[in-house]
Design a protein around this motif. Structure first.
Motif, short mmCIF file in Angstrom:
data_model
loop_
_atom_site.label_atom_id
_atom_site.label_comp_id
_atom_site.label_asym_id
_atom_site.label_seq_id
_atom_site.Cartn_x
_atom_site.Cartn_y
_atom_site.Cartn_z
N ALA B 310 0.90 -1.19 0.06
CA ALA B 310 0.01 0.14 -0.09
C ALA B 310 1.11 1.22 -0.04
O ALA B 310 1.95 1.17 0.63
CB ALA B 310 -0.87 -0.22 1.23
N GLY B 311 0.52 2.16 -0.70
CA GLY B 311 1.34 3.43 -0.83
C GLY B 311 0.56 4.68 -0.60
O GLY B 311 -0.46 4.48 -1.08
N ALA B 312 1.26 5.59 -0.06
CA ALA B 312 0.21 6.81 0.35
C ALA B 312 0.23 7.66 -0.76
O ALA B 312 -0.69 8.45 -1.01
CB ALA B 312 1.15 7.67 1.21
N ASN B 313 0.86 7.03 -2.14
CA ASN B 313 0.62 8.07 -3.16
C ASN B 313 -0.23 7.46 -4.41
O ASN B 313 -0.29 7.77 -5.50
CB ASN B 313 2.25 7.86 -3.90
CG ASN B 313 3.21 8.75 -3.22
OD1 ASN B 313 2.82 9.59 -2.34
ND2 ASN B 313 4.49 8.44 -3.34
N ASP B 314 -0.87 6.31 -3.75
CA ASP B 314 -1.76 5.65 -4.72
C ASP B 314 -2.91 6.69 -4.87
O ASP B 314 -3.16 7.57 -3.91
CB ASP B 314 -2.46 4.42 -4.18
CG ASP B 314 -1.39 3.19 -4.14
OD1 ASP B 314 -0.76 3.24 -5.14
OD2 ASP B 314 -1.46 2.48 -3.42
N PRO B 315 -3.49 6.65 -6.02
CA PRO B 315 -4.77 7.61 -6.30
C PRO B 315 -5.99 7.24 -5.41
O PRO B 315 -6.04 6.19 -4.99
CB PRO B 315 -5.00 7.50 -7.68
CG PRO B 315 -4.52 6.01 -7.92
CD PRO B 315 -3.37 5.82 -7.16
N GLU B 316 -6.69 8.31 -5.13
CA GLU B 316 -8.09 7.99 -4.47
C GLU B 316 -8.95 7.36 -5.22
O GLU B 316 -9.25 7.56 -6.29
CB GLU B 316 -8.52 9.34 -3.76
CG GLU B 316 -7.83 9.82 -2.65
CD GLU B 316 -8.42 10.97 -1.81
OE1 GLU B 316 -9.55 11.32 -2.21
OE2 GLU B 316 -7.91 11.45 -0.78
N VAL B 317 -9.64 6.31 -4.67
CA VAL B 317 -10.87 5.63 -5.56
C VAL B 317 -11.91 5.88 -4.71
O VAL B 317 -12.04 5.66 -3.44
CB VAL B 317 -10.34 4.09 -5.70
CG1 VAL B 317 -11.36 3.34 -6.35
CG2 VAL B 317 -9.08 3.76 -6.19
N ALA B 318 -13.08 6.20 -5.47
CA ALA B 318 -14.49 6.22 -4.88
C ALA B 318 -14.91 4.74 -4.78
O ALA B 318 -15.28 4.34 -5.92
CB ALA B 318 -15.27 7.21 -5.47
N MET B 319 -15.16 4.55 -3.87
CA MET B 319 -15.63 3.08 -3.67
C MET B 319 -17.02 2.64 -4.14
O MET B 319 -17.55 1.80 -4.64
CB MET B 319 -15.49 2.55 -2.40
CG MET B 319 -14.08 1.67 -2.17
SD MET B 319 -13.72 0.43 -3.25
CE MET B 319 -14.35 -0.92 -2.86
N PRO B 347 -21.32 6.71 0.14
CA PRO B 347 -20.00 7.05 -0.53
C PRO B 347 -18.74 7.04 0.38
O PRO B 347 -18.96 7.43 1.75
CB PRO B 347 -20.25 8.76 -0.72
CG PRO B 347 -21.64 8.79 -0.64
CD PRO B 347 -22.10 7.74 0.23
N CYS B 348 -17.52 6.40 0.09
CA CYS B 348 -16.47 6.36 0.56
C CYS B 348 -15.11 6.25 -0.01
O CYS B 348 -15.34 5.93 -1.38
CB CYS B 348 -16.59 5.30 1.86
SG CYS B 348 -16.76 3.62 1.08
N THR B 349 -14.05 6.95 0.28
CA THR B 349 -13.05 6.65 -0.65
C THR B 349 -11.80 6.28 0.08
O THR B 349 -11.47 6.08 1.12
CB THR B 349 -12.51 8.18 -1.00
OG1 THR B 349 -12.57 8.99 -0.03
CG2 THR B 349 -13.34 8.66 -2.18
N LEU B 350 -11.04 5.22 -0.78
CA LEU B 350 -9.76 4.72 -0.21
C LEU B 350 -8.59 5.01 -1.02
O LEU B 350 -9.02 5.24 -2.65
CB LEU B 350 -9.89 3.33 0.40
CG LEU B 350 -10.50 2.41 -0.68
CD1 LEU B 350 -9.29 2.13 -1.69
CD2 LEU B 350 -11.14 1.09 -0.17
N ARG B 351 -7.45 4.75 -0.86
CA ARG B 351 -6.51 4.98 -1.67
C ARG B 351 -5.92 3.45 -2.23
O ARG B 351 -5.91 2.68 -1.74
CB ARG B 351 -4.95 5.44 -0.99
CG ARG B 351 -5.04 7.02 -0.96
CD ARG B 351 -3.97 7.52 -0.44
NE ARG B 351 -4.15 8.83 -0.05
CZ ARG B 351 -4.26 9.88 -0.70
NH1 ARG B 351 -4.23 9.77 -2.19
NH2 ARG B 351 -4.61 11.18 -0.44
N GLY B 352 -5.71 3.46 -3.60
CA GLY B 352 -5.49 2.04 -4.41
C GLY B 352 -5.45 2.10 -5.54
O GLY B 352 -5.75 3.16 -6.44
N ASP B 353 -5.77 1.00 -6.21
CA ASP B 353 -5.76 0.47 -7.65
C ASP B 353 -7.32 0.32 -7.99
O ASP B 353 -7.73 -0.71 -7.44
CB ASP B 353 -4.94 -0.43 -7.91
CG ASP B 353 -4.76 -0.90 -9.49
OD1 ASP B 353 -3.81 -0.97 -9.85
OD2 ASP B 353 -5.61 -0.71 -10.10
N ALA B 354 -8.17 0.86 -8.82
CA ALA B 354 -9.33 1.00 -9.08
C ALA B 354 -9.64 -0.41 -9.98
O ALA B 354 -10.72 -0.96 -9.38
CB ALA B 354 -9.87 2.25 -10.09
#
Lengths: 226, 463
Positions: B310-319, B347-354
């Motif tokens: 997991a990277g802090a630089n991953d883009p935000e993904v709207a789940m 609605p919720c967001t997390l950082r990662g790979d869509a």
């Protein structure tokens, strides 16, 4: 159409070249990046199929050099590296499409057709698509078959629009997933098939000539040809 | 041999360290010494000049009081029986002739003028440095008042001698301190060095001893150990995959090979082998190959995802839209199977790979729909409890017995009752790998009846 294949594996290269020749294209081949770059810059091609890992000069360098020199020939990058990061890197380097090895020839053929087609029609903005007696108005978002209105869900509309833009050409399930759902993932079961059969119900039911055809081992084709 | 080379190179590092420390020590000593020497010399020189100036002023006074003759007498007296052995006097006439004083010879430049001079005096005992003041008198003659700088020279020689000894002592001391420091560093590094060498040689389970002192060496040891843990984890993963590839890909490959061989044999007996049968067999072989390729690429993808972090630089993904897209994708399959697919999302967001997250939701929905009974409900529940994001997918199918709930995450593990059905046995492994890669976790629970999968994912923190 004239297509250049830059691929170092002789089996793959021959396999692709044979298929493309049978599809009616003229094919040139190079088995390393240096020769590939030379051919690509000295000759004119309608499309280039470029392997990513090549001896002498690697695929992405060839691609960047071509794009840097202002060459806008559509390029399909072939690769054994299928990660999203790799895909993004490839597209950023100027690739028009990205295909992960191993692939079925049908997939490659469909994508090449799509690239060649995109090239031809990109300049003209259409507001209405028409295949046989099937019409799709992109402004009013209305679909009609033989004058009769067809009710479509938003996703079905996008699916039909994509199929109609690629009319008479084979589109694969992966292409549909990427274009209509916009996610790169491996469906465990053929979810697309169910969507297609629903769409088929809506556009072909009650009409003597079906428009949406299943192409065995490849995908689907929308068109008037049987 | 290796050990010897290692020791030598370790030594050379220590030697460099020792030399650097000794060198610095000496340099600071030399700077200090030079400063001291200069300062003391200056004080001496000033004192000497002061004494000479007073002496000279005294004589000039005498000249004014007693005239030329008086001065001549005074100089002769002082020269004959000096109060100070080091005092020198001379009176030089307007034409450069020596009128009085103890000098046999004088350098030309001191014969007249009105300033400070220094010159060497040669006599029986050798060469002596003289510092003198020249003073022009009213009658045109020049008075020289000076001191032999015996004392200053003696002092300077003493300083030089002492300095040399001190220098030697400092060099020795610096060398010693350097050596001790180098020894200490080398000793602290030795275990790290030795362990990393042995790990490199294949003893992967070894770890560097940590002393919890939290100094640089201890922190380095902890870092290296954490790195080794990660390497071990990855290697175990690779080993696991290799085992399973050998085990699980061999079966379909064998089947494929048999099929091809069979076709060859059948082909020989051409009367039985119609082109229709041939086409069917070929299709089956192609399908089998496709299945193998799909499994293989799923395996590669899984391994790659497991290697990511997991990277802090991953883009935000709207789940929410992502989950709803997946639900929409599977809705036709659900309705074909007579299953109600029910989604409750916020609605919720997390950082990662869509793409990966979509794969996760799709795999879980796929599984749930595959095992759910006709006429039942499959639920997708996405919520944010303020601490983490939860994705819960439940079905009312056969469920998974509690004893198997951990095992089903392993690659290629398929429960006996599902062996025959379509699927690679990698779906849940992929789900877990994706959850882990996003810093989350997956738990399987009883949905009484059926299975409930609970995926916990960290929320995106604003940065």
């Amino acid at each position: 159409m004239r297509i250049l294949i830059v691929e170092d594996d002789p089996h793959t290269a021959t396999f692709i070249a044979k298929g493309l020749t049978e599809d009616g294209h003229t094919v040139d081949q190079a088995d390393n990046g240096r020769d590939g770059l030379f051919l690509a810059t000295t000759e004119t091609y309608n499309a280039i199929i470029l392997d990513r890992m090549l001896p002498a000069v690697d695929g992405l360098t060839v691609l960047r050099t071509l794009r840097g020199a202002g060459n806008a020939t559509p390029v399909l990058v072939l690769t054994a590296l299928g990660d999203v990061d790799h895909r993004v890197e490839g597209l950023r380097a100027g690739a028009d499409d990205y295909l992960v090895k191993p692939f079925a020839y049908a997939e490659l053929s469909a994508r090449i057709d799509s690239l060649l087609r995109r090239r031809q029609s990109s300049s003209v903005e259409t507001t209405e698509l028409r295949v046989g007696d099937l019409e799709l108005n992109l402004l009013t978002r209305e679909a009609r078959r033989a004058g009769k209105t067809i009710e479509l869900q938003p996703r079905e509309f996008r699916l039909l629009e994509y199929l109609m833009r690629q009319a008479e050409r084979v589109v694969t399930r992966t292409m549909l997933l990427e274009a209509v759902w916009d996610y790169h993932f491996d469906p465990q079961t053929n979810v697309i098939d169910v969507h297609i059969s629903r769409l088929r119900q809506k556009i072909d039911r009650g009409h003597p000539k079906p428009l949406l055809h299943t192409v065995r081992g490849a995908g689907y084709r929308l068109g008037v040809r049987e | 041999m290796n050990r010897l080379i290692a020791l030598l190179s370790a030594r050379s590092t220590s030697a460099r360290l020792a030399l650097a420390i000794a060198g610095l020590f000496l340099l600071s000593y030399l700077l200090l010494g030079a400063g001291m020497y200069y300062a003391v010399s200056q004080i001496f020189a000033q004192d000497l000049h002061e004494v000479i100036r007073l002496d000279s002023a005294d004589l000039v006074e005498m000249y004014h009081d007693s005239g030329h003759a008086g001065l001549m007498t005074e100089i002769s007296e002082r020269t004959a029986s000096p109060d100070d052995d080091n005092a020198v006097y001379a009176l030089v006439g307007p034409h450069g002739r020596l009128l009085a004083g103890q000098f046999a010879t004088l350098p030309d430049y001191v014969r007249n003028g009105d300033n400070w001079v220094e010159f060497d005096e040669r006599n029986a005992s050798g060469v002596v440095r003289v510092v003198a003041k020249l003073q022009k008198l009213g009658d045109g003659s020049t008075l020289l008042t000076g001191r032999r700088s015996h004392n200053q020279e003696r002092f300077e020689a003493l300083v030089r001698r002492t300095s040399l000894f001190a220098l030697l002592a400092a060099a020795g001391l610096g060398g010693l301190i350097g050596w001790i420091t180098a020894r200490w560093v080398a000793h602290r590094l030795e275990s790290t060095y030795d362990i990393t060498r042995r790990v490199g040689a294949g003893e992967l389970a070894l770890r560097i001893p940590e002393d919890d002192s939290d100094d640089s060496f201890d922190r380095l040891a902890k870092r290296i150990n954490a790195m080794l843990d990660r390497i071990q984890e990855l290697l175990d993963g690779v080993r696991h995959v290799t085992d399973h590839i050998a085990h699980d890909l061999r079966t379909p490959l064998t089947r494929l090979r048999n099929r091809l061989e069979e076709m060859r044999t059948e082909h020989g007996r051409a009367e039985q082998f119609t082109s229709e049968l041939f086409a069917t067999e070929l299709d089956a072989a192609t399908a089998e190959t496709d299945q193998l390729l799909a499994t293989f690429s799923a395996l590669l993808r899984l391994t790659r995802i497991e290697a990511q972090t997991a990277g802090a630089n991953d883009p935000e993904v709207a789940m929410q839209p992502l989950a709803l897209d997946a639900v929409e994708l599977y809705a036709p399959i659900a309705s074909e199977g007579g299953i109600v697919l029910d989604a409750q999302t916020v609605p919720c967001t997390l950082r990662g790979d869509a793409d990966q997250l979509f794969q996760l939701v799709a795999n879980l929905l796929d599984n749930a729909l595959k095992y759910a009974m006709r006429g039942t409900r499959v639920t997708l529940h996405l919520y944010d409890d303020g601490d983490a994001i939860f994705l819960i997918i439940g079905d009312h199918g056969a469920g998974i017995p509690a004893v198997d709930r951990e095992r089903v995450f392993d690659r290629f593990v398929r429960l006996e009752e599902h062996r025959g059905s379509q699927g690679s046995g990698l779906g849940l492994s992929l789900v877990r790998a994706i959850a882990h890669r996003h810093g989350g976790s997956v738990a399987l629970e009883d949905n009484s009846p059926g299975l409930r999968v609970r995926v916990r994912l960290p929320r995106a923190v604003a940065n």
